[in-house]
Design a protein around this motif. Sequence first.
Motif, mmCIF file in Angstrom:
data_model
loop_
_atom_site.group_PDB
_atom_site.id
_atom_site.type_symbol
_atom_site.label_atom_id
_atom_site.label_comp_id
_atom_site.label_asym_id
_atom_site.label_seq_id
_atom_site.Cartn_x
_atom_site.Cartn_y
_atom_site.Cartn_z
ATOM 1 N N GLY A 80 -7.402 2.127 0.379
ATOM 2 C CA GLY A 80 -8.341 2.723 -0.573
ATOM 3 C C GLY A 80 -9.622 3.129 0.127
ATOM 4 O O GLY A 80 -10.143 4.231 -0.078
ATOM 5 N N LEU A 81 -10.114 2.252 0.977
ATOM 6 C CA LEU A 81 -11.347 2.546 1.710
ATOM 7 C C LEU A 81 -11.161 3.765 2.611
ATOM 8 O O LEU A 81 -12.011 4.655 2.660
ATOM 9 C CB LEU A 81 -11.766 1.330 2.544
ATOM 10 N N TRP A 141 -11.025 6.849 0.483
ATOM 11 C CA TRP A 141 -12.348 7.132 -0.038
ATOM 12 C C TRP A 141 -13.187 7.832 1.036
ATOM 13 O O TRP A 141 -13.837 8.830 0.776
ATOM 14 C CB TRP A 141 -13.003 5.809 -0.467
ATOM 15 N N GLY A 152 0.851 -1.178 0.000
ATOM 16 C CA GLY A 152 0.000 0.000 0.000
ATOM 17 C C GLY A 152 0.885 1.225 0.000
ATOM 18 O O GLY A 152 2.051 1.161 0.382
ATOM 19 N N GLN A 185 -3.388 -2.323 0.321
ATOM 20 C CA GLN A 185 -3.957 -1.325 -0.583
ATOM 21 C C GLN A 185 -5.468 -1.189 -0.478
ATOM 22 O O GLN A 185 -6.006 -0.092 -0.554
ATOM 23 C CB GLN A 185 -3.645 -1.657 -2.054
ATOM 24 N N VAL A 186 -6.164 -2.316 -0.350
ATOM 25 C CA VAL A 186 -7.625 -2.269 -0.390
ATOM 26 C C VAL A 186 -8.160 -1.462 0.793
ATOM 27 O O VAL A 186 -8.964 -0.548 0.621
ATOM 28 C CB VAL A 186 -8.214 -3.696 -0.382
ATOM 29 N N ALA A 187 -7.652 -1.749 1.973
ATOM 30 C CA ALA A 187 -8.105 -1.023 3.157
ATOM 31 C C ALA A 187 -7.679 0.436 3.075
ATOM 32 O O ALA A 187 -8.435 1.341 3.432
ATOM 33 C CB ALA A 187 -7.543 -1.676 4.410
#
Length: 121
Positions: free
Chosen positions: A95-96, A99, A82, A91-93
Motif C-alpha cells: 500500500g505504501l 501510494w 498482498g 499488503q501494508v508495505a
Amino acid sequence: MGMKLYLSNCAHCHSWSGAGGALTDGRWAPEIHDATPREIYEAMVTGPGAMPMFSDTVITSDEKQELISYVKTLQDEPNAGGVFDLARVGQVAEGLISWTIGLALIIACAIWITAKQRAHD
Ligand code: HEC
C-alpha cells in the motif's frame, strides 16, 4: 547467529527475505525459498555462477548449520500476501509503495499540465 550470518553474507544478493534480487550486468540471484538444506550447503561450498564461494575459513561448518537453520525459518515464515506478492512484503508495505507511486504520478501530471499552460502564455 544464523540470522547475523545470513544478513551479512547472503542478504545483499538474495534479499533479507530470501526472495532473491537483481545483481549487476542483468544477472539475478534466485529466490531460495524452495532450496533444501543440502542445496543451500552446496551453493555455499561451490559458489554457483555469480555467487561467491563460502569456504570453511569464511563461514565454519558449524556456522553453516546455523545459517541453514535460519534460511529454514525464513522458508517457514508465512507469505504476508498482498496483491503483487512484492518480495513477500505484505499488503501494508505494498500500500505504501502504491501510494508513493500514485503521488509521484499526480505530481508529474501537475507539472505536465502547468508546463503546457506556461507554453501558451
Ligand atoms: C554476490 C551475490 C550472492 C551472494 C553474496 C550469495 N549468493 Fe546465493 N546465489 C547467487 C546467484 C547469482 C545464484 C545463482 C547461481 C546460478 O545457478 O547461476 C545463487 C544461488 C544460490 C542458491 C541455489 C538456489 C537454487 O534454488 O538453485 C542457494 C541455496 C544460495 N544461492 C544460497 C546462498 C547463501 C546461503 C548465501 C550466503 C552464505 C548466498 N547464497 C550468497 C548470488 C549470491
